[in-house]
Design a protein around this motif. Sequence first.
Motif, mmCIF file in Angstrom:
data_model
loop_
_atom_site.group_PDB
_atom_site.id
_atom_site.type_symbol
_atom_site.label_atom_id
_atom_site.label_comp_id
_atom_site.label_asym_id
_atom_site.label_seq_id
_atom_site.Cartn_x
_atom_site.Cartn_y
_atom_site.Cartn_z
ATOM 1 N N SER A 92 28.059 39.890 21.159
ATOM 2 C CA SER A 92 28.896 40.277 22.288
ATOM 3 C C SER A 92 28.964 41.797 22.412
ATOM 4 O O SER A 92 28.842 42.348 23.514
ATOM 5 C CB SER A 92 30.304 39.699 22.105
ATOM 6 N N GLU A 123 29.213 39.124 34.812
ATOM 7 C CA GLU A 123 29.636 40.248 33.971
ATOM 8 C C GLU A 123 28.753 41.477 34.212
ATOM 9 O O GLU A 123 29.249 42.610 34.242
ATOM 10 C CB GLU A 123 29.605 39.841 32.503
ATOM 11 N N TYR A 149 33.697 31.246 25.205
ATOM 12 C CA TYR A 149 34.496 32.267 25.876
ATOM 13 C C TYR A 149 33.565 33.376 26.338
ATOM 14 O O TYR A 149 32.508 33.590 25.751
ATOM 15 C CB TYR A 149 35.559 32.828 24.915
ATOM 16 N N VAL A 150 33.952 34.070 27.385
ATOM 17 C CA VAL A 150 33.132 35.171 27.891
ATOM 18 C C VAL A 150 32.938 36.217 26.797
ATOM 19 O O VAL A 150 33.812 36.428 25.957
ATOM 20 C CB VAL A 150 33.781 35.811 29.138
ATOM 21 N N SER A 155 36.561 39.785 30.379
ATOM 22 C CA SER A 155 38.004 39.836 30.144
ATOM 23 C C SER A 155 38.615 41.134 30.642
ATOM 24 O O SER A 155 39.783 41.166 31.045
ATOM 25 C CB SER A 155 38.301 39.699 28.643
ATOM 26 N N VAL A 156 37.826 42.195 30.613
ATOM 27 C CA VAL A 156 38.296 43.497 31.092
ATOM 28 C C VAL A 156 37.851 43.730 32.530
ATOM 29 O O VAL A 156 38.674 43.970 33.430
ATOM 30 C CB VAL A 156 37.780 44.637 30.188
ATOM 31 N N ALA A 159 38.341 40.697 35.232
ATOM 32 C CA ALA A 159 39.782 40.543 35.413
ATOM 33 C C ALA A 159 40.382 41.704 36.189
ATOM 34 O O ALA A 159 41.328 41.528 36.962
ATOM 35 C CB ALA A 159 40.467 40.407 34.056
ATOM 36 N N ALA A 164 43.898 38.895 36.537
ATOM 37 C CA ALA A 164 43.800 37.948 35.423
ATOM 38 C C ALA A 164 44.056 36.513 35.868
ATOM 39 O O ALA A 164 43.444 35.572 35.350
ATOM 40 C CB ALA A 164 44.779 38.344 34.316
ATOM 41 N N MET A 167 40.907 35.047 37.449
ATOM 42 C CA MET A 167 39.885 34.819 36.430
ATOM 43 C C MET A 167 40.251 33.602 35.579
ATOM 44 O O MET A 167 39.387 32.783 35.246
ATOM 45 C CB MET A 167 39.712 36.052 35.549
ATOM 46 N N ALA A 168 41.530 33.477 35.238
ATOM 47 C CA ALA A 168 41.969 32.309 34.472
ATOM 48 C C ALA A 168 41.691 31.019 35.239
ATOM 49 O O ALA A 168 41.254 30.017 34.657
ATOM 50 C CB ALA A 168 43.457 32.425 34.154
ATOM 51 N N MET A 171 38.017 30.160 34.864
ATOM 52 C CA MET A 171 37.641 29.690 33.530
ATOM 53 C C MET A 171 38.261 28.339 33.195
ATOM 54 O O MET A 171 37.626 27.482 32.580
ATOM 55 C CB MET A 171 38.023 30.724 32.480
#
Length: 271
Positions: A92, A123, A149-150, A155-156, A159, A164, A167-168, A171
């Motif tokens: 990652s 991403e 998970y990404v 996540s940054v 989002a 957020a 994005m949630a 997912m």
Amino acid sequence: MEASAPARPSAQDSGPLVTYELRGAVAWIALNRPNKRNAINDALLDALGAAITRAGAEARAVVLHGEGPCFSAGLDLAEHRARSAEEVFHHSRGWHAVFALIRRGRIPVVAALHGATVGGGLELAAACQLRVADDTTFFALPEGQRGIYVGGGASVHVARLLGASRMADMMLTGRVLDAAAAERAGLANYLVPAGTAPARAGELAEKMAGMAPLTVLGVLHALPRIQDMSEEDGLFVESLVAALAQTGPEAAARLADFVEKRGAKVAGPGT
């Protein structure tokens, strides 16, 4: 992970995994695994890093696009193997390092999107400064539905573009956004007819290539950091960058052109 020389394609691929063409001041970089929907494996990631590094040395802007049916279908799950937690962590972080070459580089990158822009492909698009999506583009984060998970920065960076909560939603439910919904949500900067994203991205890149370098530096390096600062710290940095840019050699010439009516005035949209 540092960008290496362009990697050789695997036995399943033909030709370079990433192509590079310099057109004037703009570097055109393409993901070139069309038979794999431009799925991102380690070799493609290394080749992308090398291309971005090269562009930073000889271009003023970049257009990043995908060959074949889509921009990118994300992580190459066919080459995914069982990894320990430590290995997944470092894998990652390798993605983060290559994408940071885009986000923290010397020149702006415009992503021209079509078809699937999902998972790691999303991403990658989110790492670019601007995103031009055509009508065929769709966006998803299927990692949640696959039990993972990404890991490429979503996540940054996703989002921050979507929020957020959105994005949630993507997912947790597997929600897919079409191009119009993505534009409304702030994920795509421009929405264009099918097949025209590269042309529009090229126009934007040409415009950015003509900007004063100190202004570009402020937009690429100060603006993202200011978002993480307190209000007073952000305003202080803004003043520093303004002082740097407005006393640069190009600023004086451009401001003089405007005052003496040689420079173009701001016109309304579509003018």
